[in-house]
Design a protein around this motif. Structure first.
Motif, PDB file in Angstrom:
ATOM      1  N   GLY A 122       0.844  -1.077  -0.044  1.00 24.29           N
ATOM      2  CA  GLY A 122      -0.026  -0.098  -0.090  1.00 24.29           C
ATOM      3  C   GLY A 122       0.845   1.394  -0.143  1.00 24.29           C
ATOM      4  O   GLY A 122       0.171   2.429   0.039  1.00 24.29           O
ATOM      5  N   ARG A 169      -0.807  -6.087  -4.338  1.00 23.23           N
ATOM      6  CA  ARG A 169      -1.268  -4.810  -4.458  1.00 23.23           C
ATOM      7  C   ARG A 169      -2.351  -4.981  -5.421  1.00 23.23           C
ATOM      8  O   ARG A 169      -3.652  -4.434  -5.573  1.00 23.23           O
ATOM      9  CB  ARG A 169      -0.578  -3.762  -5.276  1.00 23.23           C
ATOM     10  CG  ARG A 169      -0.753  -2.286  -5.057  1.00 23.23           C
ATOM     11  CD  ARG A 169       0.134  -1.566  -5.811  1.00 23.23           C
ATOM     12  NE  ARG A 169       1.512  -1.457  -4.946  1.00 23.23           N
ATOM     13  CZ  ARG A 169       2.640  -2.297  -5.252  1.00 23.23           C
ATOM     14  NH1 ARG A 169       2.871  -2.829  -6.173  1.00 23.23           N
ATOM     15  NH2 ARG A 169       3.791  -2.207  -4.201  1.00 23.23           N
ATOM     16  N   VAL A 207      -4.051   1.889   5.874  1.00 22.89           N
ATOM     17  CA  VAL A 207      -3.319   2.631   7.209  1.00 22.89           C
ATOM     18  C   VAL A 207      -3.440   1.287   7.935  1.00 22.89           C
ATOM     19  O   VAL A 207      -2.599   1.622   9.188  1.00 22.89           O
ATOM     20  CB  VAL A 207      -4.319   3.449   7.520  1.00 22.89           C
ATOM     21  CG1 VAL A 207      -4.610   4.860   6.948  1.00 22.89           C
ATOM     22  CG2 VAL A 207      -6.021   2.834   7.887  1.00 22.89           C
ATOM     23  N   HIS A 230      -8.282   0.477   5.025  1.00 26.61           N
ATOM     24  CA  HIS A 230      -8.236   1.910   4.320  1.00 26.61           C
ATOM     25  C   HIS A 230      -9.007   2.879   5.212  1.00 26.61           C
ATOM     26  O   HIS A 230      -9.833   2.512   5.925  1.00 26.61           O
ATOM     27  CB  HIS A 230      -9.004   1.483   3.076  1.00 26.61           C
ATOM     28  CG  HIS A 230      -8.408   0.783   2.118  1.00 26.61           C
ATOM     29  ND1 HIS A 230      -8.838  -0.381   1.968  1.00 26.61           N
ATOM     30  CD2 HIS A 230      -7.488   0.811   1.278  1.00 26.61           C
ATOM     31  CE1 HIS A 230      -8.321  -1.322   1.010  1.00 26.61           C
ATOM     32  NE2 HIS A 230      -7.363  -0.188   0.434  1.00 26.61           N
ATOM     33  N   ASP A 258      -6.518   5.138   1.550  1.00 27.97           N
ATOM     34  CA  ASP A 258      -5.176   4.711   1.688  1.00 27.97           C
ATOM     35  C   ASP A 258      -5.001   3.658   2.761  1.00 27.97           C
ATOM     36  O   ASP A 258      -5.944   3.561   3.673  1.00 27.97           O
ATOM     37  CB  ASP A 258      -4.389   6.052   2.358  1.00 27.97           C
ATOM     38  CG  ASP A 258      -4.123   7.089   1.497  1.00 27.97           C
ATOM     39  OD1 ASP A 258      -3.866   6.872   0.241  1.00 27.97           O
ATOM     40  OD2 ASP A 258      -4.180   8.283   1.888  1.00 27.97           O
ATOM     41  N   PRO A 278       3.450   4.235  -1.386  1.00 26.35           N
ATOM     42  CA  PRO A 278       3.978   4.889  -2.599  1.00 26.35           C
ATOM     43  C   PRO A 278       5.197   4.163  -2.808  1.00 26.35           C
ATOM     44  O   PRO A 278       6.257   3.852  -2.181  1.00 26.35           O
ATOM     45  CB  PRO A 278       4.237   6.225  -2.386  1.00 26.35           C
ATOM     46  CG  PRO A 278       3.404   6.454  -1.089  1.00 26.35           C
ATOM     47  CD  PRO A 278       3.362   5.261  -0.298  1.00 26.35           C
ATOM     48  N   ASN A 292      -9.991   8.247   2.627  1.00 25.27           N
ATOM     49  CA  ASN A 292      -9.335   8.752   1.296  1.00 25.27           C
ATOM     50  C   ASN A 292      -8.844   7.383   0.643  1.00 25.27           C
ATOM     51  O   ASN A 292      -8.294   7.754  -0.393  1.00 25.27           O
ATOM     52  CB  ASN A 292      -7.885   9.557   1.721  1.00 25.27           C
ATOM     53  CG  ASN A 292      -8.381  10.644   2.282  1.00 25.27           C
ATOM     54  OD1 ASN A 292      -9.347  11.332   2.052  1.00 25.27           O
ATOM     55  ND2 ASN A 292      -7.411  11.083   3.160  1.00 25.27           N
TER      56      ASN A 292
END
Length: 266
Positions: free
Chosen positions: A161, A196, A226, A219, A224, A163, A222
């Motif tokens: 998750g 992913r 977490v 998630h 993302d 970047p 947003n």
């Protein structure tokens, strides 16, 4: 636990902000010197594991003794229960454990297996909530337990998750924990791509032989990642295919429920 990097320099280390307080860094390094493998340390041990001089280590240890975080018994020092306040302050602020627990309890009850939630912390995952159905590992797992992210199902979900430009900082050293552990970087990155894409991870006897675990992402509002939620089971329970068929739907449902409640609480 690896030795803590030296924090005994006389000037502010490069890369630190103008508000950096080195004495706080040193005090926390002393606390981090203790772990499950080193619960009792001498002054020399603390100095070696933190990179502090003996004089500095002595000052910090005596300060921690005075304020109730460390106990001294002759030459040996140990952490006192009060140090848990530091972790519980984080968990209380996070809110995630309270949100996740009822969902973990339902998941464990339905499947008859242990379930957990963790977050990424450096190269490790840290357990923030857990419901144990039965003992399946040779080590105790509980809130605050840290495990290497690269060799755990929750860790791979959390790593997947991230970047791409942040991934290197969280991989760490890929050392074999069992004969099945993925230690080749290219192979691990390919596995993270798969995680992913499919939205879940399974780790089969890579952390401990006889243990298989499956995880799905949690998630925020947003979208993302977490946190991660997992189910751990004995490898002898059945094949990976059976686990995917029988466990994954319940795991995904729990992950979605935790995500929804987390988003509604913020």
């Amino acid at each position: 636990m690896t030795e803590v990097s030296s924090v005994d320099a006389g000037e502010t280390p490069a890369g630190r902000s103008a508000g950096y307080v080195q004495s706080l860094d040193r005090g926390l390094a002393v606390i981090r010197a203790f772990d499950a493998e080193h619960p009792r340390l001498t002054l020399s041990d603390v100095a070696r594991r933190t990179g502090l001089t003996r004089a500095a280590a002595r000052r910090f240890l005596h300060t921690l003794v005075d304020i109730g975080y460390v106990d001294a018994d002759g030459r040996l020092f140990t952490l006192r229960p009060r140090v848990l306040e530091l972790g519980y302050a984080y968990l209380s602020a996070l809110g995630l454990p309270e949100i996740a627990r009822p969902h973990l309890e339902r998941l464990a009850a339905v499947l008859g297996e242990s379930s957990s939630v963790s977050v990424l912390d450096g190269t490790d995952i840290t357990y923030v909530a857990r419901v144990a159905a039965r003992r399946i590992m040779s080590v105790d797992l509980g809130v605050g337990t840290r495990l290497p992210a690269y060799a755990t199902s929750m860790g791979r979900v959390l790593l997947a998750g991230l970047p791409t430009d942040e991934l290197d900082d969280h991989l760490g050293h890929l050392v074999p924990l069992t004969r099945y552990t993925i230690t080749e970087r290219t192979q691990l990155l390919a596995e993270l791509d798969r995680v992913r894409e499919q939205g879940w991870s399974i780790v089969d006897e890579e952390l401990e032989e006889g243990l298989r675990s499956m995880a799905a992402p949690v998630h925020d509002r947003n979208g993302d990642v977490v946190a991660a939620v997992n189910v751990s089971t004995a490898a002898r329970r059945g094949s990976v295919t059976t686990m995917v068929d029988e466990i994954l739907p319940h795991l995904h449902a729990a992950a979605r429920a935790i995500s929804d409640d987390l988003a509604a609480s913020r």
